[in-house]
Design an enzyme around this catalytic site. Structure first.
Site, PDB file in Angstrom:
ATOM      1  N   GLY A   1       0.846  -1.185   0.000  1.00 41.00           N
ATOM      2  CA  GLY A   1       0.000   0.000   0.000  1.00 41.00           C
ATOM      3  C   GLY A   1       0.884   1.238   0.000  1.00 41.00           C
ATOM      4  O   GLY A   1       1.901   1.280   0.696  1.00 41.00           O
TER       5      GLY A   1
ATOM      6  N   PHE B   1     -12.591  22.556  13.392  1.00 36.64           N
ATOM      7  CA  PHE B   1     -13.076  21.272  12.915  1.00 36.64           C
ATOM      8  C   PHE B   1     -13.937  20.620  13.988  1.00 36.64           C
ATOM      9  O   PHE B   1     -13.880  21.013  15.160  1.00 36.64           O
ATOM     10  CB  PHE B   1     -11.879  20.371  12.555  1.00 36.64           C
ATOM     11  CG  PHE B   1     -11.906  19.897  11.130  1.00 36.64           C
ATOM     12  CD1 PHE B   1     -11.842  20.799  10.092  1.00 36.64           C
ATOM     13  CD2 PHE B   1     -11.999  18.539  10.831  1.00 36.64           C
ATOM     14  CE1 PHE B   1     -11.883  20.372   8.775  1.00 36.64           C
ATOM     15  CE2 PHE B   1     -12.027  18.103   9.512  1.00 36.64           C
ATOM     16  CZ  PHE B   1     -11.964  19.014   8.483  1.00 36.64           C
TER      17      PHE B   1
ATOM     18  N   GLN C   1     -17.674   4.757  10.422  1.00 36.75           N
ATOM     19  CA  GLN C   1     -18.092   6.158  10.438  1.00 36.75           C
ATOM     20  C   GLN C   1     -18.937   6.525   9.214  1.00 36.75           C
ATOM     21  O   GLN C   1     -18.557   6.241   8.083  1.00 36.75           O
ATOM     22  CB  GLN C   1     -16.872   7.074  10.467  1.00 36.75           C
ATOM     23  CG  GLN C   1     -17.234   8.546  10.507  1.00 36.75           C
ATOM     24  CD  GLN C   1     -16.056   9.398  10.941  1.00 36.75           C
ATOM     25  OE1 GLN C   1     -15.164   9.692  10.164  1.00 36.75           O
ATOM     26  NE2 GLN C   1     -16.042   9.768  12.211  1.00 36.75           N
TER      27      GLN C   1
ATOM     28  N   HIS D   1     -20.125   9.840   7.467  1.00 40.04           N
ATOM     29  CA  HIS D   1     -19.792  11.264   7.443  1.00 40.04           C
ATOM     30  C   HIS D   1     -21.082  12.062   7.280  1.00 40.04           C
ATOM     31  O   HIS D   1     -21.930  11.705   6.467  1.00 40.04           O
ATOM     32  CB  HIS D   1     -18.832  11.553   6.285  1.00 40.04           C
ATOM     33  CG  HIS D   1     -18.212  12.911   6.331  1.00 40.04           C
ATOM     34  ND1 HIS D   1     -18.923  14.060   6.078  1.00 40.04           N
ATOM     35  CD2 HIS D   1     -16.948  13.303   6.612  1.00 40.04           C
ATOM     36  CE1 HIS D   1     -18.105  15.098   6.198  1.00 40.04           C
ATOM     37  NE2 HIS D   1     -16.901  14.671   6.514  1.00 40.04           N
TER      38      HIS D   1
ATOM     39  N   LEU E   1     -18.069  13.432  -1.107  1.00 36.53           N
ATOM     40  CA  LEU E   1     -17.825  14.082   0.174  1.00 36.53           C
ATOM     41  C   LEU E   1     -17.849  15.607   0.059  1.00 36.53           C
ATOM     42  O   LEU E   1     -17.261  16.180  -0.843  1.00 36.53           O
ATOM     43  CB  LEU E   1     -16.452  13.642   0.686  1.00 36.53           C
ATOM     44  CG  LEU E   1     -15.967  14.251   1.994  1.00 36.53           C
ATOM     45  CD1 LEU E   1     -16.817  13.784   3.152  1.00 36.53           C
ATOM     46  CD2 LEU E   1     -14.511  13.870   2.236  1.00 36.53           C
TER      47      LEU E   1
ATOM     48  N   THR F   1     -16.508  18.462   2.443  1.00 39.72           N
ATOM     49  CA  THR F   1     -15.605  18.496   3.597  1.00 39.72           C
ATOM     50  C   THR F   1     -16.256  19.093   4.846  1.00 39.72           C
ATOM     51  O   THR F   1     -17.072  20.023   4.769  1.00 39.72           O
ATOM     52  CB  THR F   1     -14.320  19.273   3.289  1.00 39.72           C
ATOM     53  OG1 THR F   1     -13.522  19.342   4.479  1.00 39.72           O
ATOM     54  CG2 THR F   1     -14.611  20.703   2.839  1.00 39.72           C
ATOM     55  N   GLU F   2     -15.842  18.559   6.003  1.00 40.85           N
ATOM     56  CA  GLU F   2     -16.232  19.125   7.283  1.00 40.85           C
ATOM     57  C   GLU F   2     -15.731  20.567   7.394  1.00 40.85           C
ATOM     58  O   GLU F   2     -16.269  21.367   8.161  1.00 40.85           O
ATOM     59  CB  GLU F   2     -15.612  18.266   8.398  1.00 40.85           C
ATOM     60  CG  GLU F   2     -16.042  18.628   9.788  1.00 40.85           C
ATOM     61  CD  GLU F   2     -15.713  17.497  10.755  1.00 40.85           C
ATOM     62  OE1 GLU F   2     -16.177  16.367  10.536  1.00 40.85           O
ATOM     63  OE2 GLU F   2     -14.978  17.741  11.733  1.00 40.85           O
TER      64      GLU F   2
ATOM     65  N   ARG G   1     -18.640  13.688  14.546  1.00 40.17           N
ATOM     66  CA  ARG G   1     -19.355  13.224  13.355  1.00 40.17           C
ATOM     67  C   ARG G   1     -20.491  12.261  13.669  1.00 40.17           C
ATOM     68  O   ARG G   1     -21.538  12.307  13.031  1.00 40.17           O
ATOM     69  CB  ARG G   1     -18.366  12.564  12.389  1.00 40.17           C
ATOM     70  CG  ARG G   1     -17.484  13.576  11.726  1.00 40.17           C
ATOM     71  CD  ARG G   1     -16.471  12.919  10.829  1.00 40.17           C
ATOM     72  NE  ARG G   1     -15.680  13.952  10.149  1.00 40.17           N
ATOM     73  CZ  ARG G   1     -14.635  13.693   9.381  1.00 40.17           C
ATOM     74  NH1 ARG G   1     -14.224  12.440   9.191  1.00 40.17           N
ATOM     75  NH2 ARG G   1     -13.981  14.674   8.797  1.00 40.17           N
TER      76      ARG G   1
ATOM     77  N   HIS H   1     -18.012   6.452   5.292  1.00 37.40           N
ATOM     78  CA  HIS H   1     -16.803   7.250   5.112  1.00 37.40           C
ATOM     79  C   HIS H   1     -15.520   6.601   5.610  1.00 37.40           C
ATOM     80  O   HIS H   1     -14.482   6.685   4.965  1.00 37.40           O
ATOM     81  CB  HIS H   1     -16.996   8.590   5.819  1.00 37.40           C
ATOM     82  CG  HIS H   1     -15.883   9.563   5.619  1.00 37.40           C
ATOM     83  ND1 HIS H   1     -15.482   9.972   4.370  1.00 37.40           N
ATOM     84  CD2 HIS H   1     -15.077  10.218   6.506  1.00 37.40           C
ATOM     85  CE1 HIS H   1     -14.488  10.845   4.501  1.00 37.40           C
ATOM     86  NE2 HIS H   1     -14.212  10.999   5.771  1.00 37.40           N
TER      87      HIS H   1
ATOM     88  N   ARG I   1     -14.045   8.623  14.890  1.00 36.52           N
ATOM     89  CA  ARG I   1     -12.847   9.400  14.600  1.00 36.52           C
ATOM     90  C   ARG I   1     -13.189  10.872  14.441  1.00 36.52           C
ATOM     91  O   ARG I   1     -14.200  11.216  13.828  1.00 36.52           O
ATOM     92  CB  ARG I   1     -12.207   8.890  13.299  1.00 36.52           C
ATOM     93  CG  ARG I   1     -11.044   9.734  12.830  1.00 36.52           C
ATOM     94  CD  ARG I   1     -10.364   9.142  11.627  1.00 36.52           C
ATOM     95  NE  ARG I   1     -11.140   9.213  10.396  1.00 36.52           N
ATOM     96  CZ  ARG I   1     -11.326  10.327   9.681  1.00 36.52           C
ATOM     97  NH1 ARG I   1     -10.837  11.484  10.091  1.00 36.52           N
ATOM     98  NH2 ARG I   1     -12.023  10.288   8.562  1.00 36.52           N
TER      99      ARG I   1
ATOM    100  N   LEU J   1      -5.420  11.837   8.772  1.00 39.93           N
ATOM    101  CA  LEU J   1      -4.121  12.125   8.155  1.00 39.93           C
ATOM    102  C   LEU J   1      -3.035  11.986   9.210  1.00 39.93           C
ATOM    103  O   LEU J   1      -1.968  11.424   8.969  1.00 39.93           O
ATOM    104  CB  LEU J   1      -4.106  13.543   7.568  1.00 39.93           C
ATOM    105  CG  LEU J   1      -4.907  13.775   6.289  1.00 39.93           C
ATOM    106  CD1 LEU J   1      -4.724  15.214   5.821  1.00 39.93           C
ATOM    107  CD2 LEU J   1      -4.465  12.821   5.194  1.00 39.93           C
TER     108      LEU J   1
END
Lengths: 556, 257
Positions: free
Chosen positions: A3, A106, A222, A224, A234, A236-237, A268, A333, A368, A374
């Site tokens: 990966g 956030f 999760q 989203h 998506l 974004t938040e 979330r 998500h 999360r 990230l």
């Protein structure tokens, strides 16, 4: 390294810096990996008024106290240095008027600590890390467009490599390694719709499970809060971080009733449940959505900080988000669960490591926080790279069982030997049925009966996959064969997820059981672990690490 | 809606390829171009044919995987990635020609899939910042003016799809190379290596068989990230500076600018 998204690349770089020889394999070109899709940013308590303890507490509360506090402490302590490291490597983070690193607010965070590159943060970081891989090209061999079919476990039960199919010519080869790091990402494609790319098929989770590794918290999935209804794209938040409102069909800012303090920026799971409740109780729009109103954000700021989602709204929903609200709903998500690891990325199989979404350290627990993924990929990618290379320096070169290649080839040949006349089904049909059912029964709200129905469906589909056939029998870029192999992996993921969800008879984080609506710390303040035993997993438990934050009621 | 497709079919890198024709009746106007190809592939495999191989992944315009030349235009008619093109963008009943991102430096591997690894080797030549071990830096030890950061980001936004190469009559990869060099050279952390970077990346660009830039501007017309051809001007400036510096180092007879 299996990966090559952010976790894999970060691990490869950390390992290369210690002077070991590294190979990194991926079924796609590294910069096409799904880390690209991370829009909003990366959390770090970097500013003078912030502290790692505050970041840790927000993360733990966000996790509904299922996150392991020892691991969360490590992640939050090491976050500032990682962000500064990225800055030095050339990630063009947003700057404030003074030329300093700027932050945005956030969800679930007690203060603004999300560093970002407009709404392309993942992409910007990944391209810069890929540049670094180029810099270390003498130490890192890259195998792009190689598909991993299984992990190699030797007679001592240690992981010593993997068998891989070269997508470009259809050949299979055995790769031997002293340490193997899985960084294959999540499994969102099990659900439909999902924000995840087509490649997110849970390959690593399934391969580790088949090899005997423990999986943890697979019920924690999760949804989203802001995804487009039909295709799951998506939003974004960061949009809510910039001040966007959520409205029901009556035009009411309904978050007032669910999270009066944090409103749209609650964590979330809380926002997704609120939206789904509005929709279920008839206050949504007829297409099963609520609305996200970005028009309250100044237009200049939208174009500066949210430019990607302006395009997503225009192209995929036909809506100019600077002028009118856009219809959204909760959508699949992220997988909080995965291959159980310690804080060095080590799994329960010696020689096998995991980092990023494939892994469950667990820093996310039941839910999360945005912009912590990230961070997770980078911190635990680096740590597993360092630890795996230390092991590699310590041990002699192992020998992988040669039969693995023949087994992999046999698996492919068996699929190729069947045709439509044998009464089997096609890959796309099974995949579609699985993902629609998973969304129905393993979504925001669940109950025992529904989960059981989902599990029964998955088990039936596992029988179908034994008779699956493909139409493309060629060897160069045979995408049909890959889809069949991925589907096998996905069904293992789906089965484990359902079994764990059925098992956890409480509501915690993203796992909401309408038949067990309360969190139950007396019985369930613990991880649910699955280990393969024949066709069914064995279930066991492990304690949640608690260092200094005792479980408390969660309000936003 | 209904369409006639002419699609490039090629079994592998060694085989000859040719366009083949497919009739597509009854297509949803809101289907994306790739979903329309999915429909075609479903039908092809049901009829026992070989599906059309094409690259795609995120299908929302961020990963840079999809790579179709549609009616002679890299990524098709609306300056977005191939996955962001919709069937409503075409006239009902029209014929649509679909080919790969073909270029001297991008050999076709199968059908609509090309090998874009030349980009990696250009990057490898110097498209990175070398951070060496040393004292841990303080946060914000290198202030960057917001305008500089914006300009660097406008270049860093490149997703490496290669549309610029497919669109260029010379098969030049200068928009890609320019974007990479501009992103790193604008930032203070990229400054120490700026001369080597420009020189080495341009040299590798030429060695890979990419053509020269003659300012046709076709690249910026198709770039899904709207990267401006100005980055090529930036690259040329950096390259000239680098060459002058090199000549000076060798004691060559050139006066300072």
């Amino acid at each position: 390294m299996i990966g090559a998204g952010l976790a894999g690349q970060r691990a490869a770089l950390a390992a290369a810096e210690t002077g070991v020889s590294v190979g990194i394999v991926s079924k796609v070109h590294p910069v096409r990996s799904h880390s690209n899709a991370a829009q909003g940013g990366i959390n770090a308590a970097l500013d003078p008024g912030d502290s790692w303890e505050s970041h840790a507490f927000d993360t733990i509360k966000g996790s509904d106290y299922l996150g392991d506090q020892d691991a969360i402490e490590i992640m939050c302590r090491e976050a500032p240095e990682e962000v500064v490291h990225l800055e030095r490597l050339g990630v063009p983070f947003h700057r404030n008027e003074e030329g300093k690193l700027g932050t945005r607010a956030f969800g679930g965070a007690s203060q603004a600590r999300t560093f970002y590159v407009a709404d392309i943060t993942g992409q910007a970081i990944m391209h810069v890390l890929y540049e670094q891989l180029m810099r270390f090209s003498a130490a890192v061999d890259r195998y792009e467009e190689w598909f991993t079919t299984s992990l190699a476990i030797d007679g001592r039960g240690e992981c010593v490599g993997a068998s891989l199919r070269n997508i470009r010519d259809g050949s299979t080869e055995l790769f031997e390694a002293k340490s193997v790091i899985l960084a294959t990402g999540g499994n969102g494609q099990i659900w439909r719709p999902t924000t995840n790319a087509l490649i997110c098929t849970g390959d690593g989770i399934a391969m580790a499970y088949r090899a005997g590794a423990e999986l943890m918290d697979m019920e924690m999935v999760q949804y989203h809060p802001t995804t487009l209804a039909r295709k799951g794209f998506l939003i974004t938040e960061g949009a809510r971080g910039e001040g966007a409102h959520l409205l029901n069909a009556d035009g009411e800012r309904f978050m007032e009733r669910y999270a009066p303090n944090k409103m749209e920026l609650a964590s979330r799971d809380v926002v997704s449940r609120a939206e789904q409740t509005e929709i279920n109780e008839g206050r949504g729009f007829p297409d099963g959505t609520v609305a996200l109103d970005v028009t309250v954000v100044p237009r200049k700021r939208i174009h500066e900080a949210l430019r990607e989602i302006v395009l997503v709204g225009r192209d995929f929903a036909g809506v100019d988000i600077t002028r009118e609200p856009i219809h959204i709903k909760p959508g699949n998500h992220y997988m909080m669960g995965g291959v159980r690891t310690d804080v060095h990325g080590a799994t329960t199989i010696p020689g096998l490591y995991a980092a990023g979404e494939v892994a469950c350290v667990s820093v996310h627990g039941g839910n999360r926080l945005g912009a912590n993924s990230l961070l997770d990929t980078l911190i635990f990618g680096r740590r597993s790279g360092e630890h795996a290379s230390a092991r590699a320096k310590r041990i002699a070169a192992p020998t992988a069982p040669k039969a693995l290649v023949a087994d992999a080839q046999k698996r492919v040949d068996a699929i190729l030997s069947r045709s439509a006349d044998d009464g089997g089904r096609r890959v796309a049909e099974i995949r579609h049925e699985m993902s629609v059912e998973m969304d129905r029964y393993m979504g925001v709200f669940r109950d025992g009966e529904g989960i059981q129905t989902g599990l029964d469906t998955v088990k039936r589909l596992k029988e179908d996959i034994a008779k699956v056939y493909v139409d493309d029998h060629s060897s160069v870029f045979n995408q049909d064969i890959l889809a069949a192999l991925e589907l096998e992996f996905m069904l293992d993921n789906a089965e484990c997820s359902c079994i764990a969800a059925l098992h956890r008879t409480e509501s915690r984080g993203a796992h909401t059981r309408t038949d067990f609506p309360e969190r139950n710390d007396d019985e369930w303040l613990k991880h649910v672990n699955l280990t393969r035993d024949g066709d069914e997993p064995d279930i066991s438990y492990s304690d949640v690490s608690i260092t200094q934050w005792q479980p408390a009621e969660r309000t936003y | 809606m209904k369409f006639t497709l002419r699609i490039w079919r090629q079994a592998d890198a060694e085989s000859e390829g040719a366009y083949e024709r497919y009739e597509m009746p009854d297509i949803d106007p809101d289907a994306s171009f790739l979903e329309m190809l999915d429909v075609l592939n479903d039908r092809l495999v049901k009829d026992g044919g070989r599906p059309v191989a094409f690259d795609s992944d995120c299908r929302e315009g961020i990963c840079g995987t999809c790579s179709l030349v549609i009616d002679g235009i890299a990524h098709g008619p609306r300056q977005a990635t191939s996955c962001q093109i919709f069937m409503r963008d075409f006239a009902d009943g029209s014929e649509i020609t679909v080919g790969p991102f073909r270029s001297a430096a991008f050999p076709v591997l199968r059908d609509l899939i090309v090998d874009r690894s030349a980009f990696d080797r250009v990057q490898q030549a110097g498209g990175y910042i070398s951070v060496n071990a040393g004292p841990k830096p303080e946060p914000n030890s290198m202030p960057v003016h917001p305008e500089t950061q914006e300009a660097a980001m406008d270049a860093a936004i490149c997703i490496g799809c290669g549309a610029c190469v497919a669109a260029c009559p010379n098969g030049s990869g200068m928009l890609f190379t320019g974007a990479k060099v501009t992103h790193l050279n604008l930032l203070p952390q990229g400054e120490p290596e700026q001369h080597h970077r420009a020189r080495a990346m341009v040299r590798q660009h030429d060695a890979e068989g990419f053509g020269a830039c003659t300012n046709t501007g076709e690249c910026q017309e198709v770039c899904p990230q709207h990267i401006s051809i100005k980055v090529i001007g930036e690259l040329n400036r950096e390259y000239r500076k680098a060459m002058v510096r090199k000549l000076r180092e060798r004691g060559g007879a050139i006066r300072p600018q």
